[in-house]
Design a protein around this motif. Structure first.
Motif, mmCIF file in Angstrom:
data_model
loop_
_atom_site.group_PDB
_atom_site.id
_atom_site.type_symbol
_atom_site.label_atom_id
_atom_site.label_comp_id
_atom_site.label_asym_id
_atom_site.label_seq_id
_atom_site.Cartn_x
_atom_site.Cartn_y
_atom_site.Cartn_z
ATOM 1 N N ILE A 322 -7.657 32.644 61.755
ATOM 2 C CA ILE A 322 -7.258 31.297 62.128
ATOM 3 C C ILE A 322 -7.593 30.360 60.959
ATOM 4 O O ILE A 322 -8.519 30.616 60.196
ATOM 5 C CB ILE A 322 -7.954 30.804 63.415
ATOM 6 N N ALA A 323 -6.811 29.287 60.843
ATOM 7 C CA ALA A 323 -7.063 28.263 59.835
ATOM 8 C C ALA A 323 -6.963 26.911 60.506
ATOM 9 O O ALA A 323 -5.995 26.630 61.231
ATOM 10 C CB ALA A 323 -6.048 28.376 58.693
ATOM 11 N N GLY A 324 -7.967 26.072 60.286
ATOM 12 C CA GLY A 324 -8.053 24.801 60.995
ATOM 13 C C GLY A 324 -7.104 23.738 60.474
ATOM 14 O O GLY A 324 -6.718 23.725 59.301
ATOM 15 N N GLY A 325 -6.756 22.826 61.389
ATOM 16 C CA GLY A 325 -5.991 21.630 61.058
ATOM 17 C C GLY A 325 -6.668 20.446 61.725
ATOM 18 O O GLY A 325 -7.872 20.448 61.932
ATOM 19 N N VAL A 326 -5.902 19.435 62.088
ATOM 20 C CA VAL A 326 -6.444 18.278 62.804
ATOM 21 C C VAL A 326 -6.243 18.497 64.294
ATOM 22 O O VAL A 326 -5.147 18.370 64.818
ATOM 23 C CB VAL A 326 -5.746 16.976 62.355
ATOM 24 N N GLY A 327 -7.338 18.879 64.976
ATOM 25 C CA GLY A 327 -7.262 19.134 66.410
ATOM 26 C C GLY A 327 -6.524 20.388 66.791
ATOM 27 O O GLY A 327 -6.275 20.645 67.974
ATOM 28 N N GLU A 328 -6.182 21.200 65.823
ATOM 29 C CA GLU A 328 -5.456 22.440 66.105
ATOM 30 C C GLU A 328 -5.720 23.428 64.979
ATOM 31 O O GLU A 328 -6.423 23.127 64.012
ATOM 32 C CB GLU A 328 -3.952 22.170 66.204
ATOM 33 N N LYS A 333 -1.527 36.545 60.753
ATOM 34 C CA LYS A 333 -1.776 37.976 60.600
ATOM 35 C C LYS A 333 -1.255 38.409 59.244
ATOM 36 O O LYS A 333 -0.088 38.168 58.920
ATOM 37 C CB LYS A 333 -1.085 38.772 61.707
ATOM 38 N N LYS A 334 -2.140 39.014 58.450
ATOM 39 C CA LYS A 334 -1.782 39.455 57.102
ATOM 40 C C LYS A 334 -1.119 38.343 56.293
ATOM 41 O O LYS A 334 -0.150 38.563 55.578
ATOM 42 C CB LYS A 334 -0.864 40.684 57.162
ATOM 43 N N GLY A 335 -1.634 37.122 56.441
ATOM 44 C CA GLY A 335 -1.127 36.001 55.676
ATOM 45 C C GLY A 335 0.113 35.341 56.234
ATOM 46 O O GLY A 335 0.568 34.319 55.711
ATOM 47 N N VAL A 336 0.658 35.887 57.293
ATOM 48 C CA VAL A 336 1.875 35.335 57.895
ATOM 49 C C VAL A 336 1.496 34.505 59.120
ATOM 50 O O VAL A 336 0.827 35.006 60.035
ATOM 51 C CB VAL A 336 2.860 36.452 58.298
ATOM 52 N N ILE A 337 1.923 33.236 59.148
ATOM 53 C CA ILE A 337 1.603 32.359 60.275
ATOM 54 C C ILE A 337 2.351 32.809 61.517
ATOM 55 O O ILE A 337 3.568 33.036 61.492
ATOM 56 C CB ILE A 337 1.954 30.900 59.934
ATOM 57 N N VAL A 338 1.615 32.924 62.624
ATOM 58 C CA VAL A 338 2.203 33.355 63.892
ATOM 59 C C VAL A 338 2.519 32.155 64.779
ATOM 60 O O VAL A 338 3.623 32.018 65.291
ATOM 61 C CB VAL A 338 1.254 34.330 64.624
ATOM 62 N N ARG A 339 1.531 31.245 64.935
ATOM 63 C CA ARG A 339 1.763 30.065 65.772
ATOM 64 C C ARG A 339 0.621 29.078 65.618
ATOM 65 O O ARG A 339 -0.432 29.402 65.063
ATOM 66 C CB ARG A 339 1.916 30.453 67.244
ATOM 67 N N LYS A 340 0.847 27.859 66.142
ATOM 68 C CA LYS A 340 -0.195 26.844 66.200
ATOM 69 C C LYS A 340 -0.916 26.943 67.544
ATOM 70 O O LYS A 340 -0.299 27.267 68.564
ATOM 71 C CB LYS A 340 0.400 25.444 66.046
ATOM 72 N N ILE A 341 -2.233 26.625 67.515
ATOM 73 C CA ILE A 341 -3.055 26.704 68.723
ATOM 74 C C ILE A 341 -3.939 25.470 68.780
ATOM 75 O O ILE A 341 -4.520 25.076 67.764
ATOM 76 C CB ILE A 341 -3.956 27.963 68.696
ATOM 77 N N PRO A 342 -4.074 24.832 69.956
ATOM 78 C CA PRO A 342 -5.021 23.711 70.080
ATOM 79 C C PRO A 342 -6.434 24.173 69.722
ATOM 80 O O PRO A 342 -6.819 25.317 69.996
ATOM 81 C CB PRO A 342 -4.914 23.315 71.557
ATOM 82 N N GLU A 343 -7.215 23.279 69.127
ATOM 83 C CA GLU A 343 -8.560 23.645 68.697
ATOM 84 C C GLU A 343 -9.395 24.213 69.833
ATOM 85 O O GLU A 343 -10.156 25.162 69.649
ATOM 86 C CB GLU A 343 -9.269 22.423 68.096
ATOM 87 N N SER A 344 -9.237 23.667 71.022
ATOM 88 C CA SER A 344 -10.031 24.117 72.165
ATOM 89 C C SER A 344 -9.706 25.550 72.583
ATOM 90 O O SER A 344 -10.479 26.180 73.308
ATOM 91 C CB SER A 344 -9.819 23.180 73.360
ATOM 92 N N ARG A 345 -8.570 26.075 72.122
ATOM 93 C CA ARG A 345 -8.144 27.420 72.522
ATOM 94 C C ARG A 345 -8.235 28.437 71.385
ATOM 95 O O ARG A 345 -7.892 29.607 71.571
ATOM 96 C CB ARG A 345 -6.680 27.364 73.002
ATOM 97 N N LEU A 346 -8.712 28.012 70.216
ATOM 98 C CA LEU A 346 -8.663 28.887 69.045
ATOM 99 C C LEU A 346 -9.411 30.206 69.250
ATOM 100 O O LEU A 346 -8.876 31.281 68.994
ATOM 101 C CB LEU A 346 -9.229 28.151 67.823
ATOM 102 N N VAL A 347 -10.641 30.126 69.708
ATOM 103 C CA VAL A 347 -11.425 31.355 69.865
ATOM 104 C C VAL A 347 -10.861 32.214 70.987
ATOM 105 O O VAL A 347 -10.755 33.444 70.850
ATOM 106 C CB VAL A 347 -12.909 31.032 70.112
ATOM 107 N N ASP A 348 -10.474 31.590 72.100
ATOM 108 C CA ASP A 348 -9.905 32.353 73.218
ATOM 109 C C ASP A 348 -8.696 33.165 72.779
ATOM 110 O O ASP A 348 -8.582 34.364 73.079
ATOM 111 C CB ASP A 348 -9.483 31.407 74.357
ATOM 112 N N GLU A 349 -7.795 32.526 72.056
ATOM 113 C CA GLU A 349 -6.559 33.222 71.681
ATOM 114 C C GLU A 349 -6.790 34.216 70.556
ATOM 115 O O GLU A 349 -6.129 35.254 70.493
ATOM 116 C CB GLU A 349 -5.476 32.209 71.324
ATOM 117 N N LEU A 350 -7.745 33.923 69.668
ATOM 118 C CA LEU A 350 -8.086 34.894 68.632
ATOM 119 C C LEU A 350 -8.667 36.156 69.259
ATOM 120 O O LEU A 350 -8.290 37.280 68.894
ATOM 121 C CB LEU A 350 -9.081 34.277 67.646
#
Length: 359
Positions: A322-328, A333-350
């Protein structure tokens, strides 16, 4: 990818576990329960084995404690058990008879040649190796007088002296450990032995202290030798729960890409002024959950990065991250962006994605 070329050594067998030769580097620990308390010792051994320990050593201060090996084997312990003995050859004989898989002893400290021969004969009969263990506080008087202090040269000379006593009795099923609380001394002593003998070497920094400082000392000392191809088995000595020793040892092996059991490799940036998420807390949460849910035993590289600049780019070799943004954040995977995730859900979805990957 560069790989470490290991020093060629003899192979010994500690129970069902091979040490040296072409076998994987093994991880050891030592129980800190009272060996007479069979139930407590059994529970700790089970915890150590579950954490990834390969060989467990027990203190054996007397004949009654030697009986523990038979009791523990009858209770179903399968992991190899080592008897740690000082001075009394009768305790060594009792430990062998009870079912110990290896004896840790300094032959020169147990008395006459006849006593050494008795231990050697017992070990030969059951195909049990002997570990010679030398540290700064156990040097023979004549060696200490010769060198003036417990130098690396003194430690190595002591170990070779003890090995010679066994070799005179035609016994070569030997492992050697030379340990010191001084990292430079431990390094040099093992390098000397690596040049002078082909016995497998057990690595460790003794009396290293509490967790943080001890892990640093062990990572430098043990890690430096392993990176040179020296070392066949190791213990990270901590004044802590022995299970923490296994975790630290496994991390050292994983960092050097050594060993048969590869654990999760977690990489994370140190954060900077570009970071707009609480990466420090996210990393703590992820590590805690990944370990509690048994995910860290899988050989994945997982990246937690503070921003898109050093996210998918710098961590493009990671299996997932995961790579952080502003609130998201971005899941990649392997350098390819899959999707954006809200910050509150980052660990859950990872965590969920990792579970899907390992099946």
């Amino acid at each position: 990818m560069d790989s470490i070329v290991r020093r060629k050594t003899r192979q010994i067998n500690v129970g069902s576990v091979a040490v040296g030769g072409n076998s994987p580097i093994t991880v050891q620990s030592m129980t800190n329960t009272d060996t007479h308390d069979i139930d407590a010792t059994y529970r700790q051994i089970m915890r150590l084995e579950a954490a990834g320990c390969d060989i467990v050593r027990l203190a054996v201060p007397d004949i009654d404690a030697a009986k523990a090996f038979g009791e523990l084997k009858r209770m179903g312990v399968k992991i190899p058990l080592v008897a740690d003995i000082h001075f009394d050859y009768k305790i060594a004989l009792a430990s062998v008879a009870s079912g110990a898989d290896k004896i840790r002893i300094n032959p020169g400290n147990i008395g006459s040649r006849e006593r050494i021969a008795a231990v050697v004969d017992a070990c030969k009969e059951r195909d049990i190796p002997i570990r010679i263990g030398v540290n700064s506080g156990s040097l023979e008087k004549h060696i200490l007088e010769k060198h003036g202090s417990p130098t690396a040269e003194a430690l190595a000379e002591s170990a070779l002296y003890h090995a010679s006593l066994l070799e005179e009795l035609d016994f070569g099923d030997i492992a050697i450990s030379v340990k010191s609380s001084s990292v430079p001394t431990m390094l040099r002593a093992n390098r000397i032995l690596a040049e002078k003998t082909d016995y497998p070497l057990h690595l460790g920094v003794t009396e290293a202290g509490a967790r943080a400082s001890a892990i640093v000392k062990s990572s430098i000392g043990v890690g430096a030798l392993l990176s040179e191809g020296i070392g066949d088995t190791l213990r990270v000595s901590l004044t802590d729960d022995p299970v923490e020793e296994i975790k630290a040892a496994r991390r050292i092996l994983s960092a050097l890409e050594l060993g048969e059991k590869k654990d999760m490799n977690i990489i994370a940036c140190p954060t900077c002024g570009r970071t707009r998420i609480d990466l420090i807390e996210l990393l703590k949460e992820f590590e805690t959950r990944a370990e509690s849910e048994g995910l860290t035993a899988h050989p994945l590289t997982v990246a937690l990065m503070g921003c898109a600049v050093n996210g998918p780019g710098e961590a493009r070799e990671a299996d997932i991250g995961i790579a952080g943004g502003v609130g998201e954040g971005l899941l990649f995977k392997k350098g390819v962006i899959v999707r954006k995730i809200p910050e509150s859900r980052l660990v859950d979805e990872l965590i969920a994605e990792i579970k899907n990957m390992i099946g």
